[in-house]
Design a protein around this motif. Structure first.
Motif: not given
Length: 360
Positions: A333, A331, A341-343, A32-33, A304, A322
């Protein structure tokens, strides 16, 4: 509900299946990250520079603190009652120090991150906060009646809806942000749980006491606090019903197309947003964001490791925040059609006092 015409549509009834993407792509997106290769090489220089610069910013005189460099956007820090810039780029970003503004009781940030609309504490005056150029500037909207208790901005931020409890009315503003103009006035049947306005300001959706309205026209029953969002430059809207864990596209005032339900991962939806011909649904129950193609196809679920609380648009192509709290990891998106992708943004390390910015 009364007046509804239902049909099954995008992602309806399709249980999420196994990931059939090529193996390399699958390995890249299972996490996820993650940090991209650029973030681990060239972009790490920016991250290091920001880490070194932030304590120095806190030591400078308040009047010498313009926000410089790349900015992903601004977010509202409810604990500090101040705007906070998110500095850097996806994968290499940090929270900036709070920016001094008037004390605000309400604020909504434009999806384009070029301004925010606020209501001052005490007087209830409506103010426009310019966010362009890395500086925040306040402009009172003297022609707008004071005292709204709810604000909503349109998908591109060109229009706003303001609800006044004393009169039971919604007033719409168009021409934002350059030429704000009071437009329509609409009497509501009750205090809204949710409110949305179209970009032209010619359509308003309201949810109140378990009932959904287009303007003052009753459309049908709805769950509590339903997320509502118009499509860009359209009177079509995406609506999530928390009572049924269902998302539908509302066309006009009577037709709805079911987009997704529980079998597609919809669980306690708390926010919806439109990005082109896609709809995004934030699900608190499953800690996911469902990405729905309005032209057809199954839902794409992005997980997430966070408490998903909303979908606040940031700068860039389909970049969303998010989570709300800055005292834990934030977080983001990036809903790239080629692969979402999530950051993450590290927890708050900025000075708590607000900083004042130089004017040009």
């Amino acid at each position: 509900g009364p007046g509804w015409q239902e049909e099954r549509g995008v992602g309806a009834g399709a249980p999420p299946g196994p990931d059939t993407r090529p193996d390399a792509d699958h390995r890249q997106r299972r996490s996820s990250i993650h940090l991209s290769a650029a973030a681990l090489t060239g972009d790490i220089t920016m991250r290091s520079a920001l880490l070194l610069l932030l304590p120095l910013l806190g030591a400078l005189p308040a009047q010498d603190l313009p926000v410089e460099g790349p900015i992903l956007g601004y977010a509202w820090d409810a604990a500090a009652s101040r705007l906070r810039p998110i500095l850097g780029i996806p994968g290499s970003s940090l929270l900036g120090p709070p920016v001094a503004t008037d004390d605000l009781a309400l604020i909504e940030i434009s999806p384009r991150q070029d301004y925010a609309l606020g209501v001052t504490a005490g007087s209830g005056a409506v103010v426009l906060l310019g966010l362009a150029g890395g500086r925040v500037s306040a402009h009172p909207l003297v022609d707008v009646p004071p005292g709204p208790i709810r604000l909503a901005l349109s998908p591109t931020g060109r229009a706003a809806a303001l609800y006044y409890k004393d009169s039971g009315e919604v007033r719409t503003l168009t021409g934002l942000p350059q030429a704000p103009t009071l437009a329509a006035r609409l009497e509501l049947p009750g205090t809204p749980d949710a409110l949305a306005v179209s970009d032209a300001g010619d359509a308003v959706l309201v949810a109140a006491a378990g009932r959904l309205y287009a303007g003052s026209r009753f459309l049908g029953p709805i769950g509590p606090n339903p997320p509502l969002a118009f499509l860009e430059n359209s009177t079509d809207a995406v609506v999530a019903d928390p009572a049924r864990n269902e998302v539908f596209l509302l066309r006009g005032e009577a037709e709805r197309l079911i987009l997704a339900g529980e079998r597609d991962g919809i669980s306690e939806p708390v926010a919806v947003a439109a990005a082109g011909r896609r709809a995004l649904v934030a699900n608190a129950g499953s800690r996911t964001v469902a990405i729905l193609n309005l032209d057809g196809g199954p839902a794409v679920l992005v997980h997430c490791p966070c408490e998903v609380t909303g979908l606040q648009r940031l700068r860039g192509d389909a970049l969303f925040r998010l989570t709300d709290s800055f005292h834990v990891t934030t977080y983001l998106l990036e809903a790239d059609p080629a692969g979402p992708r999530t950051w993450f943004v590290p927890p708050d390390a900025a000075p708590s006092r607000p900083t004042r910015q130089r004017s040009r």
